[in-house]
Design a protein around this motif. Structure first.
Motif, PDB file in Angstrom:
ATOM      1  N   LYS A  69     -10.544  -1.966   5.968  1.00  0.00           N
ATOM      2  CA  LYS A  69     -10.829  -2.476   7.570  1.00  0.00           C
ATOM      3  C   LYS A  69     -10.200  -1.050   8.488  1.00  0.00           C
ATOM      4  O   LYS A  69     -10.794  -1.254   9.735  1.00  0.00           O
ATOM      5  N   ARG A  70      -9.508  -0.321   7.942  1.00  0.00           N
ATOM      6  CA  ARG A  70      -9.035   0.871   8.697  1.00  0.00           C
ATOM      7  C   ARG A  70     -10.040   1.957   8.869  1.00  0.00           C
ATOM      8  O   ARG A  70     -10.204   2.725   9.596  1.00  0.00           O
ATOM      9  N   LEU A  71     -10.812   2.056   7.836  1.00  0.00           N
ATOM     10  CA  LEU A  71     -12.031   3.106   7.755  1.00  0.00           C
ATOM     11  C   LEU A  71     -13.351   2.442   8.454  1.00  0.00           C
ATOM     12  O   LEU A  71     -13.690   3.527   9.024  1.00  0.00           O
ATOM     13  N   ARG A 128     -14.154   3.430  12.001  1.00  0.00           N
ATOM     14  CA  ARG A 128     -14.353   5.011  12.148  1.00  0.00           C
ATOM     15  C   ARG A 128     -15.431   5.652  11.476  1.00  0.00           C
ATOM     16  O   ARG A 128     -15.754   6.754  11.403  1.00  0.00           O
ATOM     17  N   ALA A 170      -7.709  -3.976   3.146  1.00  0.00           N
ATOM     18  CA  ALA A 170      -7.023  -3.530   4.356  1.00  0.00           C
ATOM     19  C   ALA A 170      -7.527  -1.849   4.663  1.00  0.00           C
ATOM     20  O   ALA A 170      -7.462  -1.606   5.674  1.00  0.00           O
ATOM     21  N   ALA A 171      -7.586  -1.083   3.543  1.00  0.00           N
ATOM     22  CA  ALA A 171      -7.894   0.073   3.671  1.00  0.00           C
ATOM     23  C   ALA A 171      -9.428   0.267   4.275  1.00  0.00           C
ATOM     24  O   ALA A 171      -9.564   1.070   5.164  1.00  0.00           O
ATOM     25  N   TYR A 199       0.907  -1.242  -0.110  1.00  0.00           N
ATOM     26  CA  TYR A 199      -0.189   0.170   0.144  1.00  0.00           C
ATOM     27  C   TYR A 199       0.781   1.312  -0.087  1.00  0.00           C
ATOM     28  O   TYR A 199       0.615   2.108  -0.674  1.00  0.00           O
ATOM     29  N   GLN A 255      -9.836  -9.559   4.759  1.00  0.00           N
ATOM     30  CA  GLN A 255      -9.101  -8.695   5.517  1.00  0.00           C
ATOM     31  C   GLN A 255      -9.796  -8.623   6.729  1.00  0.00           C
ATOM     32  O   GLN A 255      -9.215  -7.673   7.435  1.00  0.00           O
ATOM     33  N   LEU A 307      -6.030   7.627   4.796  1.00  0.00           N
ATOM     34  CA  LEU A 307      -6.390   6.365   6.044  1.00  0.00           C
ATOM     35  C   LEU A 307      -6.036   6.884   7.352  1.00  0.00           C
ATOM     36  O   LEU A 307      -6.378   6.332   8.307  1.00  0.00           O
ATOM     37  N   ASP A 308      -5.166   8.309   7.409  1.00  0.00           N
ATOM     38  CA  ASP A 308      -4.756   8.403   8.667  1.00  0.00           C
ATOM     39  C   ASP A 308      -5.805   8.613   9.636  1.00  0.00           C
ATOM     40  O   ASP A 308      -6.598   9.471   9.441  1.00  0.00           O
ATOM     41  N   ALA A 309      -5.530   7.742  10.828  1.00  0.00           N
ATOM     42  CA  ALA A 309      -6.605   7.781  11.830  1.00  0.00           C
ATOM     43  C   ALA A 309      -6.847   9.147  12.533  1.00  0.00           C
ATOM     44  O   ALA A 309      -7.935   9.571  13.131  1.00  0.00           O
TER      45      ALA A 309
END
Length: 227
Positions: free
Chosen positions: A146-148, A151, A143-144, A4, A201, A117-119
């Motif tokens: 999953k991070r979003l 939130r 994976a992207a 990524y 993922q 994707l920055d938390a």
């Protein structure tokens, strides 16, 4: 460096150093070639399609425009009343977006140059990502998301390059005839396989296709994780 991160670096180099003026022109009302006219028209239709998946009244809601480019989507979200975090990897495009935003809407849009994707961007009611994940593999998209996902309370709507005969022909032609200023290679996806990659993922919501837009050289598939 992850796959990524490597793709992100290539995208940043392309948009911030190679193609800023090209994209500034494409996303304006300036005259462009017939080929780019089809791309411009297709992007306009896709923007409308993505917006149709969100409430018409976004007052009091926080929305991430992931990969905001020259800010057209961000402006439309702000017009619906949203508080928009407009993020793009290219500082040059972010600067163009700020200059183009009507002054009365600037207070509703926070422009940020960096990783979408920055938390630290916080939590959102909705996320839109138009043509900003088209360079990534299925596992990287999963994976992207999953991070979003944790939130984002509502919908996550994004686009991918669909695996169609026409696009695959263009894709292989691009690989046969590379140019130093060509954009990073889009990765075509079959939405069924992409849904499996995303689930693998660890994304909990079901990924569904929305619709496909074809306009000359612009071919894009909208996908959605519903809240």
């Amino acid at each position: 460096m992850t796959a990524y991160d490597q793709t992100l670096a290539r995208v940043e180099t392309y948009f911030d150093r190679t193609a800023t003026q090209t994209w500034a022109r494409l996303t304006s009302d300036a005259p462009v070639s017939k080929v780019r006219e089809t791309v411009r028209a297709g992007r306009d239709r896709m923007r409308d399609l993505i917006l149709s998946r969100l409430p018409s009244d976004l007052s009091g809601q926080r929305v991430l425009d992931a990969g905001c480019g020259a800010g057209q989507m961000s402006v439309e979200l702000a017009r619906r009343g949203a508080e928009v975090v407009a993020c793009d990897i290219s500082p040059s495009l972010v600067d163009i977006a700020k200059l183009r935003t009507p002054p009365e809407l600037l207070r509703r849009i926070t422009y940020v140059a960096g990783d979408m994707l920055d938390a630290t961007h916080g939590r959102f009611d909705h996320v839109v990502a138009m043509d900003s994940l088209i360079y990534y593999t299925g596992s990287d998209i999963g994976a992207a998301l999953k991070r979003l996902e944790p939130r984002t309370q509502g919908n996550i709507v994004f686009t991918v390059a669909p695996r169609t005969p026409l696009l695959m022909t263009m894709w292989y032609a691009g690989k046969l005839f590379p140019r130093s200023d060509r954009s990073p290679v889009m990765i075509p996806h079959d939405h069924g396989r992409l849904a499996r990659d995303v689930k693998a993922q660890g994304v909990g919501r079901l990924l569904r296709p929305v619709d496909q837009i074809t306009s000359g050289f612009y071919i894009s598939q909208a996908m959605e994780l519903r809240g």
